[in-house]
Design a protein around this motif. Structure first.
Motif, PDB file in Angstrom:
ATOM      1  N   ILE A 110       0.841  -1.197   0.000  1.00  0.00           N
ATOM      2  CA  ILE A 110       0.000   0.000   0.000  1.00  0.00           C
ATOM      3  C   ILE A 110       0.872   1.242   0.000  1.00  0.00           C
ATOM      4  CG2 ILE A 110      -1.670   1.335   1.340  1.00  0.00           C
ATOM      5  CD1 ILE A 110      -2.733  -1.371   2.385  1.00  0.00           C
ATOM      6  N   GLU A 164       2.216   5.215  -2.286  1.00  0.00           N
ATOM      7  CA  GLU A 164       1.875   6.431  -1.548  1.00  0.00           C
ATOM      8  C   GLU A 164       3.077   7.243  -1.092  1.00  0.00           C
ATOM      9  OE1 GLU A 164      -1.022   8.018  -0.670  1.00  0.00           O
ATOM     10  OE2 GLU A 164      -1.888   6.690  -2.155  1.00  0.00           O
ATOM     11  N   ARG A 180      -3.465   8.998   4.936  1.00  0.00           N
ATOM     12  CA  ARG A 180      -3.831   8.362   3.664  1.00  0.00           C
ATOM     13  C   ARG A 180      -3.680   6.842   3.745  1.00  0.00           C
ATOM     14  NH1 ARG A 180      -0.643  12.426   1.392  1.00  0.00           N
ATOM     15  NH2 ARG A 180       0.889  10.883   0.709  1.00  0.00           N
ATOM     16  N   GLN A 220      -6.633   4.059   3.484  1.00  0.00           N
ATOM     17  CA  GLN A 220      -6.597   2.990   2.485  1.00  0.00           C
ATOM     18  C   GLN A 220      -6.690   1.615   3.129  1.00  0.00           C
ATOM     19  OE1 GLN A 220      -3.177   3.408  -0.032  1.00  0.00           O
ATOM     20  NE2 GLN A 220      -4.264   4.764  -1.454  1.00  0.00           N
ATOM     21  N   GLN A 273      -9.739  -1.007   2.525  1.00  0.00           N
ATOM     22  CA  GLN A 273      -9.517  -2.354   2.010  1.00  0.00           C
ATOM     23  C   GLN A 273      -9.967  -3.419   3.010  1.00  0.00           C
ATOM     24  OE1 GLN A 273      -5.463  -2.533   0.672  1.00  0.00           O
ATOM     25  NE2 GLN A 273      -5.846  -1.189  -1.063  1.00  0.00           N
TER      26      GLN A 273
END
Length: 114
Positions: free
Chosen positions: A15, A19, A43, A47, A51
């Motif tokens: 992830i 980012e 962020r 995320q 998810q």
């Protein structure tokens, strides 16, 4: 509770790979870039939460469907057995009554002829 690794669930580094800007990843945390790190943290957390929520929703839905299917199957079997027993009893009473009526009519016809 060791379950096999699910490849469809990304790990944090996967992830963060998209980012984390290269400059931030190589820069140690300082007061000057604290806001950048906080924004990154927010962020990534959003995320991961999104998810996980999607995955939890899917798994929960599947488990509810499976459980509901079992419950409905048991209820259907019980209801079918109850209906079958009720029909058997009702048909038995109807047949018995019809036979009794026929015998009564035959007996009445036989006694008139005598």
């Amino acid at each position: 509770m060791n379950q096999p690794f699910d490849a469809s669930i990304p790990v944090l580094t996967e992830i963060m790979k998209d980012e984390v800007p290269a400059a931030v990843a190589q820069t140690p945390f300082t007061e000057e870039n604290a806001l950048e790190w906080q924004a990154l943290e927010r962020r990534v957390a959003e995320q991961v939460l999104q998810q996980l929520s999607n995955r939890v929703d899917f798994v929960l839905e599947q488990r509810i469907k499976n459980s509901l299917a079992e419950v409905l199957e048991h209820a259907l079997h019980a209801l079918t057995a109850e209906i079958r027993a009720g029909l058997h009893d009702t048909i038995g009473k109807i047949v018995t009554r019809a036979v009794q009526q026929e015998i009564t009519q035959l007996q009445a016809g036989s006694s008139r002829r005598d």
